[in-house]
Design an enzyme around this catalytic site. Structure first.
Site, short mmCIF file in Angstrom:
data_model
loop_
_atom_site.label_atom_id
_atom_site.label_comp_id
_atom_site.label_asym_id
_atom_site.label_seq_id
_atom_site.Cartn_x
_atom_site.Cartn_y
_atom_site.Cartn_z
N MET A 1 70.21 9.68 4.51
CA MET A 1 70.93 9.32 5.72
C MET A 1 72.09 10.27 5.96
O MET A 1 72.61 10.85 5.02
CB MET A 1 71.45 7.89 5.58
CG MET A 1 70.29 6.93 5.63
SD MET A 1 70.78 5.27 5.52
CE MET A 1 69.47 4.53 6.47
N PHE A 2 72.45 10.44 7.22
CA PHE A 2 73.50 11.39 7.63
C PHE A 2 73.17 12.82 7.24
O PHE A 2 74.04 13.63 6.99
CB PHE A 2 74.87 10.97 7.07
CG PHE A 2 75.23 9.57 7.43
CD1 PHE A 2 75.54 9.25 8.74
CD2 PHE A 2 75.21 8.58 6.48
CE1 PHE A 2 75.84 7.94 9.09
CE2 PHE A 2 75.50 7.26 6.82
CZ PHE A 2 75.83 6.94 8.12
N GLY A 4 71.25 14.66 9.17
CA GLY A 4 70.98 15.38 10.42
C GLY A 4 69.50 15.47 10.74
O GLY A 4 69.09 16.35 11.50
N LYS A 5 68.69 14.56 10.17
CA LYS A 5 67.24 14.67 10.37
C LYS A 5 66.82 14.37 11.81
O LYS A 5 65.93 15.02 12.34
CB LYS A 5 66.46 13.84 9.35
CG LYS A 5 66.63 12.34 9.44
CD LYS A 5 65.88 11.71 8.27
CE LYS A 5 65.81 10.20 8.32
NZ LYS A 5 67.08 9.51 8.63
N THR A 6 67.50 13.41 12.44
CA THR A 6 67.17 13.11 13.84
C THR A 6 67.61 14.27 14.75
O THR A 6 66.87 14.66 15.65
CB THR A 6 67.82 11.78 14.27
OG1 THR A 6 67.22 10.73 13.50
CG2 THR A 6 67.59 11.48 15.74
N GLU A 76 62.38 8.38 12.27
CA GLU A 76 62.54 7.29 11.29
C GLU A 76 61.20 6.68 10.85
O GLU A 76 61.04 5.45 10.83
CB GLU A 76 63.44 6.18 11.88
CG GLU A 76 64.79 6.66 12.40
CD GLU A 76 65.86 6.83 11.31
OE1 GLU A 76 65.51 6.79 10.11
OE2 GLU A 76 67.03 7.03 11.68
N GLN A 78 59.95 6.16 8.09
CA GLN A 78 59.94 5.28 6.90
C GLN A 78 59.92 3.81 7.27
O GLN A 78 59.58 2.98 6.44
CB GLN A 78 61.16 5.58 6.01
CG GLN A 78 62.51 5.05 6.48
CD GLN A 78 63.19 5.93 7.51
OE1 GLN A 78 62.68 6.97 7.89
NE2 GLN A 78 64.37 5.53 7.96
N CYS A 134 77.81 14.26 -0.15
CA CYS A 134 78.24 13.10 -0.94
C CYS A 134 79.64 12.67 -0.51
O CYS A 134 80.56 13.49 -0.45
CB CYS A 134 78.21 13.43 -2.43
SG CYS A 134 78.83 12.09 -3.47
N CYS A 170 75.50 11.91 -4.14
CA CYS A 170 74.77 12.84 -4.99
C CYS A 170 74.23 12.07 -6.20
O CYS A 170 74.57 10.89 -6.40
CB CYS A 170 75.66 13.99 -5.44
SG CYS A 170 76.87 13.50 -6.67
ZN LIG Z 1 78.91 13.03 -5.60
#
Ligand SMILES: [Zn+2]
Length: 177
Positions: A1-2, A4-6, A76, A78, A134, A170
């Site tokens: 998430m976050f 930048g995939k979209t 999305e 998934q 992270c 991470c």
């Molecule tokens: Zn970390």
């Protein structure tokens, strides 16, 4: 998430549209974060989307609509049901010489793979792996930590949320719920 995939998906689809190809974008009905018929990036770029159900019937409808287009985007992925047949249908469309772009999350917040994503990755000709940053240490984040009141949380697999519920982490900073 976050990660930048979209945004990346929308960029790729925009390029195809500039190249004069007929483009359609699908999104799962479960994702009601934004307008019913729009996919919006966190930066605010919008693209019209066709909302389809995440079951077999929805996938059938997706297939029928997609046949009229040269380029198909799915956001999305998934969220589709494991037995919806999404991967097979998209693979079939790709075999019909259509360009298929899919954005998906590979792991849920428990760090377990999404079955739909696993199979999509197997079918894919090309994979772009994106990582978020992270929130604890700034390293590349490959996990999504679900938080409720600042505490790592467990519970149902899919709860659609924004920044208040999920944090990219991470491997070192991720706490297995
Ligand atoms: Zn970390």
């Amino acid at each position: 998430m976050f990660s930048g995939k979209t945004s990346r998906l929308i960029e790729l689809l925009e390029r195809e549209r500039f190249a004069g190809r007929k483009v359609i974008l699908f999104k799962p009905e479960v994702d009601k974060r934004y307008g019913e018929d729009k996919v919006k990036t966190h930066k605010g770029i919008e693209l019209d989307a066709t909302v389809v159900k995440i079951d077999k019937g929805g996938v059938k409808a997706l297939y029928k609509s997609a046949l009229d287009y040269g380029v198909i985007g799915v956001d999305e992925a998934q969220f589709w049901n494991e037995n919806s047949g999404l991967e097979e249908v998209l693979n079939d469309l790709a075999s019909k010489k259509k360009m298929v772009y899919v954005s998906t999350l590979n792991k849920d917040y428990r760090g377990s793979p999404f079955g739909v994503s696993e199979r999509l990755l197997t079918y894919a000709d090309e994979i772009y792996s994106l990582t978020a940053v992270c929130t604890k240490c700034g390293e590349d984040a490959v996990f999504s930590q679900r938080m409720i009141d600042g505490i790592p949380e467990s519970g149902p697999r899919i709860v659609v949320g924004g920044k208040e519920a999920y944090q990219p982490r991470c491997r070192n900073c991720y706490i297995k719920p």
